[in-house]
Scaffold this motif. Structure first.
Motif, PDB file in Angstrom:
ATOM      1  N   TRP A 167       0.895  -1.069   0.104  1.00 15.69           N
ATOM      2  CA  TRP A 167      -0.085  -0.605  -0.060  1.00 15.69           C
ATOM      3  C   TRP A 167       1.251   0.825  -0.352  1.00 15.69           C
ATOM      4  CZ3 TRP A 167      -1.040   4.628   2.894  1.00 15.69           C
ATOM      5  CH2 TRP A 167      -2.048   5.547   2.419  1.00 15.69           C
ATOM      6  N   LEU A 168       1.865   1.429   0.967  1.00 17.23           N
ATOM      7  CA  LEU A 168       2.532   2.567   0.953  1.00 17.23           C
ATOM      8  C   LEU A 168       3.392   2.553  -0.523  1.00 17.23           C
ATOM      9  CD1 LEU A 168       4.696   1.909   4.307  1.00 17.23           C
ATOM     10  CD2 LEU A 168       2.751   4.028   3.989  1.00 17.23           C
ATOM     11  N   TRP A 169       3.439   1.818  -0.783  1.00 17.73           N
ATOM     12  CA  TRP A 169       4.220   1.637  -2.169  1.00 17.73           C
ATOM     13  C   TRP A 169       3.296   2.402  -3.262  1.00 17.73           C
ATOM     14  CZ3 TRP A 169       3.213  -1.756  -6.420  1.00 17.73           C
ATOM     15  CH2 TRP A 169       4.205  -1.748  -7.618  1.00 17.73           C
ATOM     16  N   GLN A 170       2.414   1.765  -3.754  1.00 19.14           N
ATOM     17  CA  GLN A 170       1.167   1.942  -4.209  1.00 19.14           C
ATOM     18  C   GLN A 170       0.661   3.970  -3.802  1.00 19.14           C
ATOM     19  OE1 GLN A 170      -2.170  -0.751  -4.200  1.00 19.14           O
ATOM     20  NE2 GLN A 170      -1.319  -2.089  -5.114  1.00 19.14           N
ATOM     21  N   ALA A 171       0.679   3.759  -2.329  1.00 14.39           N
ATOM     22  CA  ALA A 171       0.261   5.773  -3.135  1.00 14.39           C
ATOM     23  C   ALA A 171       1.714   6.389  -2.571  1.00 14.39           C
ATOM     24  CB  ALA A 171      -0.240   5.026  -1.022  1.00 14.39           C
ATOM     25  N   ARG A 172       2.243   5.249  -3.661  1.00 10.71           N
ATOM     26  CA  ARG A 172       3.254   6.204  -3.641  1.00 10.71           C
ATOM     27  C   ARG A 172       4.287   7.287  -2.642  1.00 10.71           C
ATOM     28  NH1 ARG A 172       5.077   7.631  -8.838  1.00 10.71           N
ATOM     29  NH2 ARG A 172       3.564   6.298 -10.489  1.00 10.71           N
ATOM     30  N   PHE A 173       4.396   6.587  -1.071  1.00 11.40           N
ATOM     31  CA  PHE A 173       5.157   7.354  -0.248  1.00 11.40           C
ATOM     32  C   PHE A 173       6.657   6.655  -0.234  1.00 11.40           C
ATOM     33  CE2 PHE A 173       0.843   7.425   1.343  1.00 11.40           C
ATOM     34  CZ  PHE A 173       1.111   9.208   2.340  1.00 11.40           C
ATOM     35  N   PHE A 174       6.747   5.691  -1.795  1.00 10.36           N
ATOM     36  CA  PHE A 174       7.734   5.174  -1.420  1.00 10.36           C
ATOM     37  C   PHE A 174       8.451   4.917  -2.870  1.00 10.36           C
ATOM     38  CE2 PHE A 174       7.045   4.832   2.831  1.00 10.36           C
ATOM     39  CZ  PHE A 174       8.559   5.186   3.772  1.00 10.36           C
ATOM     40  N   LYS A 175       9.532   5.026  -3.240  1.00  8.90           N
ATOM     41  CA  LYS A 175       9.793   4.095  -4.656  1.00  8.90           C
ATOM     42  C   LYS A 175       9.824   2.559  -5.025  1.00  8.90           C
ATOM     43  CE  LYS A 175      12.528   8.605  -6.695  1.00  8.90           C
ATOM     44  NZ  LYS A 175      13.490   8.914  -7.256  1.00  8.90           N
ATOM     45  N   SER A 176      10.087   1.802  -3.972  1.00 11.66           N
ATOM     46  CA  SER A 176       9.727   1.077  -4.271  1.00 11.66           C
ATOM     47  C   SER A 176       9.785   0.380  -3.645  1.00 11.66           C
ATOM     48  CB  SER A 176      11.148  -0.002  -4.419  1.00 11.66           C
ATOM     49  OG  SER A 176      12.137   0.284  -3.551  1.00 11.66           O
ATOM     50  N   ARG A 177       8.954  -1.150  -3.705  1.00  9.94           N
ATOM     51  CA  ARG A 177       8.032  -2.130  -2.230  1.00  9.94           C
ATOM     52  C   ARG A 177       9.809  -2.247  -1.490  1.00  9.94           C
ATOM     53  NH1 ARG A 177       4.006  -6.620  -3.671  1.00  9.94           N
ATOM     54  NH2 ARG A 177       4.584  -7.015  -1.668  1.00  9.94           N
TER      55      ARG A 177
ATOM     56  N   ILE B 154      -5.633   5.901   6.027  1.00  6.91           N
ATOM     57  CA  ILE B 154      -6.272   5.010   4.516  1.00  6.91           C
ATOM     58  C   ILE B 154      -7.938   5.368   3.974  1.00  6.91           C
ATOM     59  CG2 ILE B 154      -6.104   2.935   3.477  1.00  6.91           C
ATOM     60  CD1 ILE B 154      -4.052   2.320   5.543  1.00  6.91           C
ATOM     61  N   LEU B 155      -7.760   5.323   3.254  1.00  6.89           N
ATOM     62  CA  LEU B 155      -9.053   6.139   2.650  1.00  6.89           C
ATOM     63  C   LEU B 155      -9.428   4.538   1.929  1.00  6.89           C
ATOM     64  CD1 LEU B 155      -9.397   9.322   1.664  1.00  6.89           C
ATOM     65  CD2 LEU B 155      -9.889   9.055   4.055  1.00  6.89           C
ATOM     66  N   ALA B 156      -9.220   4.491   1.066  1.00  6.00           N
ATOM     67  CA  ALA B 156      -8.775   2.610  -0.122  1.00  6.00           C
ATOM     68  C   ALA B 156      -7.931   2.188  -0.098  1.00  6.00           C
ATOM     69  CB  ALA B 156      -9.667   3.703  -1.173  1.00  6.00           C
ATOM     70  N   LEU B 157      -7.859   1.091  -0.277  1.00  4.12           N
ATOM     71  CA  LEU B 157      -7.146   0.089  -0.720  1.00  4.12           C
ATOM     72  C   LEU B 157      -6.535   0.017  -2.672  1.00  4.12           C
ATOM     73  CD1 LEU B 157      -7.866  -2.911   0.997  1.00  4.12           C
ATOM     74  CD2 LEU B 157      -6.315  -0.605   1.374  1.00  4.12           C
ATOM     75  N   GLY B 158      -5.891   0.781  -2.651  1.00  2.00           N
ATOM     76  CA  GLY B 158      -5.154   0.197  -4.861  1.00  2.00           C
ATOM     77  C   GLY B 158      -5.141  -1.124  -5.329  1.00  2.00           C
ATOM     78  N   LEU B 159      -5.594  -0.769  -6.368  1.00  3.04           N
ATOM     79  CA  LEU B 159      -5.607  -2.163  -7.107  1.00  3.04           C
ATOM     80  C   LEU B 159      -4.280  -1.956  -7.899  1.00  3.04           C
ATOM     81  CD1 LEU B 159      -9.471  -2.019  -8.614  1.00  3.04           C
ATOM     82  CD2 LEU B 159      -8.511  -4.057  -7.032  1.00  3.04           C
ATOM     83  N   ARG B 160      -3.604  -0.594  -8.568  1.00  5.04           N
ATOM     84  CA  ARG B 160      -2.564  -0.571  -9.238  1.00  5.04           C
ATOM     85  C   ARG B 160      -1.913   0.781  -8.639  1.00  5.04           C
ATOM     86  NH1 ARG B 160      -3.044   2.180 -14.512  1.00  5.04           N
ATOM     87  NH2 ARG B 160      -4.082   4.063 -13.777  1.00  5.04           N
ATOM     88  N   ARG B 161      -0.480   0.587  -8.727  1.00  6.94           N
ATOM     89  CA  ARG B 161       0.584   1.781  -8.327  1.00  6.94           C
ATOM     90  C   ARG B 161      -0.127   2.507  -9.761  1.00  6.94           C
ATOM     91  NH1 ARG B 161       5.170   3.733  -5.912  1.00  6.94           N
ATOM     92  NH2 ARG B 161       6.229   5.304  -7.199  1.00  6.94           N
TER      93      ARG B 161
END
Length: 106
Positions: free
Chosen positions: A21-31, A76-83
């Motif tokens: 989730w942190l990666w999909q939400a673009r807080f970090f460049k990689s998992r 967290i408002l939603a869980l993403g399906l993709r980055r």
């Protein structure tokens, strides 16, 4: 999530790995960067320190973690399906940091 019958359980809350989730939400460049911060014990979920990147999170959880030179607090408002693009990523969370208020003495 599948129930005992193998069919999806409509009562089960949707969950996603914290590092993903942190990666999909673009807080970090990689998992792997997200996982390293989590393993270092620098992330809190609902006020509890976590050290497992595979920790399940869901909508409504509050995350506290360092990013750059500041501490981020997001709900967290939603869980993403993709980055996806940044605009899509920003819809996944609510930033709980107080905005920079103007100095009343100026």
């Amino acid at each position: 999530m599948a129930g005992p019958s193998g069919r999806p359980d409509p009562d089960a809350a949707a969950k996603l790995r914290l590092d993903k989730w942190l990666w999909q939400a673009r807080f970090f460049k990689s998992r792997s960067l997200a996982a390293a911060v989590i393993e270092a014990g620098s992330v809190r979920v609902n006020g509890t320190r976590v050290s497992r990147p595979g920790r399940d999170i869901s909508a409504g959880d509050t995350l506290t973690f360092p990013q750059g030179g500041r501490i981020r607090v997001v709900r967290i408002l939603a869980l993403g399906l993709r980055r996806g693009p940044a605009t899509e990523a920003q819809a996944l969370y609510l930033d709980l940091e107080p905005s920079a208020a103007p100095d009343p003495l100026e």
